[in-house]
Design a protein around this motif. Structure first.
Motif, PDB file in Angstrom:
ATOM      1  N   VAL A 169      50.142  35.204  34.222  1.00  0.00           N
ATOM      2  CA  VAL A 169      49.479  35.831  35.332  1.00  0.00           C
ATOM      3  C   VAL A 169      48.616  34.981  36.039  1.00  0.00           C
ATOM      4  CG1 VAL A 169      49.144  38.221  34.372  1.00  0.00           C
ATOM      5  CG2 VAL A 169      47.680  36.552  33.728  1.00  0.00           C
ATOM      6  N   TYR A 170      48.379  34.924  37.421  1.00  0.00           N
ATOM      7  CA  TYR A 170      47.670  34.015  38.109  1.00  0.00           C
ATOM      8  C   TYR A 170      46.401  34.625  38.894  1.00  0.00           C
ATOM      9  CZ  TYR A 170      52.204  31.812  37.522  1.00  0.00           C
ATOM     10  OH  TYR A 170      53.173  31.156  37.037  1.00  0.00           O
ATOM     11  N   GLY A 171      45.235  33.760  39.247  1.00  0.00           N
ATOM     12  CA  GLY A 171      44.383  34.050  40.185  1.00  0.00           C
ATOM     13  C   GLY A 171      43.886  32.820  40.883  1.00  0.00           C
ATOM     14  N   ASN A 172      43.485  32.942  42.057  1.00  0.00           N
ATOM     15  CA  ASN A 172      43.229  31.850  42.703  1.00  0.00           C
ATOM     16  C   ASN A 172      41.957  32.041  43.642  1.00  0.00           C
ATOM     17  OD1 ASN A 172      44.066  32.478  45.505  1.00  0.00           O
ATOM     18  ND2 ASN A 172      46.156  32.593  44.407  1.00  0.00           N
ATOM     19  N   GLY A 173      41.252  31.070  44.239  1.00  0.00           N
ATOM     20  CA  GLY A 173      39.902  31.586  45.084  1.00  0.00           C
ATOM     21  C   GLY A 173      39.397  30.195  45.663  1.00  0.00           C
ATOM     22  N   PRO A 174      38.440  30.197  46.244  1.00  0.00           N
ATOM     23  CA  PRO A 174      37.573  28.890  46.691  1.00  0.00           C
ATOM     24  C   PRO A 174      36.678  28.204  45.875  1.00  0.00           C
ATOM     25  CG  PRO A 174      36.611  30.909  47.714  1.00  0.00           C
ATOM     26  CD  PRO A 174      37.754  31.465  46.924  1.00  0.00           C
ATOM     27  N   ASP A 175      36.650  28.916  44.795  1.00  0.00           N
ATOM     28  CA  ASP A 175      35.642  28.319  43.621  1.00  0.00           C
ATOM     29  C   ASP A 175      36.325  28.886  42.446  1.00  0.00           C
ATOM     30  OD1 ASP A 175      34.293  30.908  43.157  1.00  0.00           O
ATOM     31  OD2 ASP A 175      33.344  30.403  45.047  1.00  0.00           O
ATOM     32  N   VAL A 176      35.865  28.291  41.142  1.00  0.00           N
ATOM     33  CA  VAL A 176      36.278  28.679  39.901  1.00  0.00           C
ATOM     34  C   VAL A 176      35.944  30.407  39.593  1.00  0.00           C
ATOM     35  CG1 VAL A 176      36.141  28.266  37.299  1.00  0.00           C
ATOM     36  CG2 VAL A 176      36.040  26.373  39.057  1.00  0.00           C
ATOM     37  N   THR A 177      34.739  30.436  39.923  1.00  0.00           N
ATOM     38  CA  THR A 177      34.331  31.791  39.623  1.00  0.00           C
ATOM     39  C   THR A 177      35.335  33.046  40.493  1.00  0.00           C
ATOM     40  OG1 THR A 177      32.170  31.431  39.332  1.00  0.00           O
ATOM     41  CG2 THR A 177      32.652  33.596  39.812  1.00  0.00           C
ATOM     42  N   SER A 178      35.519  32.683  41.832  1.00  0.00           N
ATOM     43  CA  SER A 178      36.599  33.582  42.367  1.00  0.00           C
ATOM     44  C   SER A 178      37.924  33.623  41.802  1.00  0.00           C
ATOM     45  CB  SER A 178      36.799  33.056  43.789  1.00  0.00           C
ATOM     46  OG  SER A 178      35.392  32.967  44.432  1.00  0.00           O
ATOM     47  N   ALA A 179      38.341  32.465  41.474  1.00  0.00           N
ATOM     48  CA  ALA A 179      39.649  32.260  40.765  1.00  0.00           C
ATOM     49  C   ALA A 179      39.805  32.993  39.415  1.00  0.00           C
ATOM     50  CB  ALA A 179      39.885  30.687  40.549  1.00  0.00           C
ATOM     51  N   GLU A 180      38.761  33.116  38.659  1.00  0.00           N
ATOM     52  CA  GLU A 180      38.489  33.599  37.361  1.00  0.00           C
ATOM     53  C   GLU A 180      38.586  35.188  37.511  1.00  0.00           C
ATOM     54  OE1 GLU A 180      34.974  31.905  35.658  1.00  0.00           O
ATOM     55  OE2 GLU A 180      36.263  30.541  34.521  1.00  0.00           O
ATOM     56  N   LEU A 181      37.777  35.559  38.629  1.00  0.00           N
ATOM     57  CA  LEU A 181      37.862  37.163  38.981  1.00  0.00           C
ATOM     58  C   LEU A 181      39.165  37.487  39.517  1.00  0.00           C
ATOM     59  CD1 LEU A 181      34.411  37.183  40.797  1.00  0.00           C
ATOM     60  CD2 LEU A 181      34.662  38.300  38.585  1.00  0.00           C
ATOM     61  N   ALA A 182      39.753  36.796  40.222  1.00  0.00           N
ATOM     62  CA  ALA A 182      41.111  37.412  40.564  1.00  0.00           C
ATOM     63  C   ALA A 182      42.119  37.321  39.416  1.00  0.00           C
ATOM     64  CB  ALA A 182      41.723  36.366  41.702  1.00  0.00           C
ATOM     65  N   LEU A 183      42.026  36.459  38.523  1.00  0.00           N
ATOM     66  CA  LEU A 183      42.798  36.501  37.367  1.00  0.00           C
ATOM     67  C   LEU A 183      42.533  37.530  36.562  1.00  0.00           C
ATOM     68  CD1 LEU A 183      44.939  34.657  35.565  1.00  0.00           C
ATOM     69  CD2 LEU A 183      42.767  33.849  34.288  1.00  0.00           C
ATOM     70  N   ASP A 184      41.300  37.911  36.289  1.00  0.00           N
ATOM     71  CA  ASP A 184      40.966  39.162  35.617  1.00  0.00           C
ATOM     72  C   ASP A 184      41.712  40.425  36.112  1.00  0.00           C
ATOM     73  OD1 ASP A 184      39.719  37.609  33.658  1.00  0.00           O
ATOM     74  OD2 ASP A 184      37.698  38.076  34.354  1.00  0.00           O
ATOM     75  N   THR A 185      41.310  40.536  37.665  1.00  0.00           N
ATOM     76  CA  THR A 185      42.074  41.654  38.358  1.00  0.00           C
ATOM     77  C   THR A 185      43.802  41.590  37.815  1.00  0.00           C
ATOM     78  OG1 THR A 185      40.557  41.548  40.159  1.00  0.00           O
ATOM     79  CG2 THR A 185      42.698  42.540  40.567  1.00  0.00           C
ATOM     80  N   THR A 186      44.443  40.767  37.868  1.00  0.00           N
ATOM     81  CA  THR A 186      45.879  40.588  37.586  1.00  0.00           C
ATOM     82  C   THR A 186      45.967  40.859  36.330  1.00  0.00           C
ATOM     83  OG1 THR A 186      45.921  38.800  39.169  1.00  0.00           O
ATOM     84  CG2 THR A 186      47.851  39.261  37.756  1.00  0.00           C
ATOM     85  N   ILE A 187      45.246  40.498  35.388  1.00  0.00           N
ATOM     86  CA  ILE A 187      45.318  40.862  33.905  1.00  0.00           C
ATOM     87  C   ILE A 187      44.998  42.579  33.701  1.00  0.00           C
ATOM     88  CG2 ILE A 187      44.314  40.453  31.518  1.00  0.00           C
ATOM     89  CD1 ILE A 187      43.807  37.671  32.362  1.00  0.00           C
ATOM     90  N   ARG A 188      44.084  42.960  34.498  1.00  0.00           N
ATOM     91  CA  ARG A 188      44.151  44.442  34.323  1.00  0.00           C
ATOM     92  C   ARG A 188      45.307  45.277  34.900  1.00  0.00           C
ATOM     93  NH1 ARG A 188      38.565  43.074  35.710  1.00  0.00           N
ATOM     94  NH2 ARG A 188      38.941  43.791  37.897  1.00  0.00           N
ATOM     95  N   LEU A 189      45.821  44.983  36.080  1.00  0.00           N
ATOM     96  CA  LEU A 189      46.839  45.476  36.465  1.00  0.00           C
ATOM     97  C   LEU A 189      47.929  45.218  35.819  1.00  0.00           C
ATOM     98  CD1 LEU A 189      48.306  46.619  39.153  1.00  0.00           C
ATOM     99  CD2 LEU A 189      48.616  44.295  39.877  1.00  0.00           C
ATOM    100  N   VAL A 190      48.365  44.151  35.191  1.00  0.00           N
ATOM    101  CA  VAL A 190      49.626  43.914  34.259  1.00  0.00           C
ATOM    102  C   VAL A 190      49.550  44.847  32.985  1.00  0.00           C
ATOM    103  CG1 VAL A 190      50.881  42.299  33.000  1.00  0.00           C
ATOM    104  CG2 VAL A 190      50.047  41.601  35.436  1.00  0.00           C
ATOM    105  N   THR A 191      48.377  44.648  32.536  1.00  0.00           N
ATOM    106  CA  THR A 191      48.362  45.306  31.280  1.00  0.00           C
ATOM    107  C   THR A 191      48.606  46.942  31.086  1.00  0.00           C
ATOM    108  OG1 THR A 191      46.084  45.601  31.407  1.00  0.00           O
ATOM    109  CG2 THR A 191      46.723  43.883  30.114  1.00  0.00           C
ATOM    110  N   GLN A 192      48.622  47.319  32.468  1.00  0.00           N
ATOM    111  CA  GLN A 192      49.025  48.924  32.524  1.00  0.00           C
ATOM    112  C   GLN A 192      50.488  48.778  32.209  1.00  0.00           C
ATOM    113  OE1 GLN A 192      47.393  50.465  36.266  1.00  0.00           O
ATOM    114  NE2 GLN A 192      46.149  49.078  36.510  1.00  0.00           N
ATOM    115  N   TYR A 193      51.270  47.680  32.478  1.00  0.00           N
ATOM    116  CA  TYR A 193      52.716  48.259  32.184  1.00  0.00           C
ATOM    117  C   TYR A 193      53.102  47.662  30.727  1.00  0.00           C
ATOM    118  CZ  TYR A 193      52.764  48.377  37.277  1.00  0.00           C
ATOM    119  OH  TYR A 193      52.493  48.962  38.620  1.00  0.00           O
ATOM    120  N   ILE A 194      52.344  47.288  29.978  1.00  0.00           N
ATOM    121  CA  ILE A 194      52.484  46.794  28.683  1.00  0.00           C
ATOM    122  C   ILE A 194      52.088  48.135  27.425  1.00  0.00           C
ATOM    123  CG2 ILE A 194      52.288  45.087  26.672  1.00  0.00           C
ATOM    124  CD1 ILE A 194      50.990  43.202  29.077  1.00  0.00           C
TER     125      ILE A 194
END
Length: 366
Positions: A340-365
């Motif tokens: 899973v991936y996340g990106n953003g203009p700073d580390v905090t933004s990238a981490e938040l985007a990554l967490d959003t992806t993780i929450r989305l993906v875990t719905q399918y596991i």
């Protein structure tokens, strides 16, 4: 396109234990991609003209012969598990098998770094504990462990009989790496990365993701050591040098003579194409400066925390995921499920985007 012996380089066969990251990069660079891979995930199948899935590494040479005969392959890029294959039917793009074999031996690498005056974790004396136990061969850190006694060493040897290893003193720091492109005695650093390890359990030192770029006070020193090592290694194309780094010290850990596992976050953060840089290096073209990242990119490999299944094709989640399992796919506890991936203009933004992806993906596991 590069002309290989008068032929235009068009069809590239990528062979190794895991090839998806290199195959996607080659596809984006405009090449026809063929793959020999242990996983053959959905996203690899989507872009490969043809693929072969293997169970044991010993199957790779036979599949290479078959693919080259059927598809008139122009060149091969080896990844993990295929670095030392020899007598292949077409040209290899990258480090020759002899040089690669040397750097896959951690004992050789330890001595080689020392000869270059690049600091490494000191070897532990007999009976000195705790110590980091590393098999002399192998990638990804999966069999590395901290041992506190001779009994723990004996237990490890029971699990991995006849496996040579070394023992190093424990050094404190953050796992990091520098990706370089090398050739003709020159090297250029492409990116500095923070490596994310599993952090717990039997495979706590196993690779599980990366952050690019990795801003650290010692990053220029890491680059200096990495470019020195890469330039003198005799390796050709993309390679990686792993470090442990803290605010006052750097320790070189490994030199990996193959495409780096951090490829995804490097390309996402910088916009470069590592396969094209690799092919250019094979023609003697080395960048004269490293690219400037325009954002922060993160990747995490999700591991099953229980026996589970993925019953749907998750291709609709691209580009936020990769290494998509072919449904229905079952996983034992601890198995790698998906990236899973996340990106953003700073580390905090990238981490938040990554967490959003993780929450989305875990719905399918399930």
């Amino acid at each position: 396109m590069w002309k290989n012996g008068g032929r235009t380089l068009k069809r590239i066969l990528i062979a190794g234990f895991s090839t998806r990251h290199v195959a996607l990069s080659a596809h984006r660079a405009g090449y026809e991609v063929y793959a020999i891979d242990h996983f053959c995930d959905v996203d690899l199948r989507k872009i490969a003209v043809s693929f072969r899935q293997f169970e044991e590494l010993s199957e790779i040479p036979g599949f290479i012969e078959e693919m080259c005969r059927i598809y008139k392959i122009d060149a091969i890029i080896p990844t993990s598990g295929a670095e030392t294959l020899r007598n292949l039917p077409v040209s290899v793009l990258g480090t020759d098998h002899g040089t690669a074999g040397q750097f896959l031996d951690k004992g050789f690498v330890q001595s080689w770094f020392e000869r270059l005056n690049i600091p490494v974790p000191p070897l532990a004396s007999p009976g000195e504990f705790p110590a980091m136990l590393k098999p002399l061969r192998g990638s990804g850190g999966w069999r590395n462990t901290v041992v506190h006694s001779e009994e723990e060493i004996a237990s490890w040897k029971e699990n991995f009989p006849d496996e040579p290893f070394l023992l190093q003193k424990i050094v404190e720091g953050i796992p990091a790496s520098v990706c370089c492109v090398a050739g003709c005695g020159k090297a250029c650093a492409i990116a500095v990365n923070r490596q994310i390890m599993r952090g717990s359990g039997a495979y706590q030192f196993g690779f599980s993701g990366s952050l690019t770029p990795f801003d650290h006070p010692m990053q220029e020193e890491m680059i200096r050591y990495a470019e020195l090592a890469a330039a003198l290694s005799g390796c050709l194309g993309v390679l990686g040098i792993d470090f442990m780094v803290n605010d006052s010290a750097i320790y070189a850990i490994e030199l990996n003579p193959r495409f780096v596992a951090t490829l995804d976050t490097i390309e996402s953060a910088t916009g470069v194409n590592l396969v094209q840089l690799h092919i250019d290096a094979c023609q003697g073209i080395i960048p004269d400066k490293r690219p400037v990242p325009f954002r922060y990119a993160m990747r995490r490999i999700l591991f099953a925390d229980r026996p589970c299944e993925v019953c749907e094709d998750l291709s609709h989640l691209i580009p936020h995921v990769a290494d998509i399992p072919v449904p229905p796919a079952s996983f034992e506890e601890g198995g790698a499920v998906i990236s899973v991936y996340g990106n953003g203009p700073d580390v905090t933004s990238a981490e938040l985007a990554l967490d959003t992806t993780i929450r989305l993906v875990t719905q399918y596991i399930r």
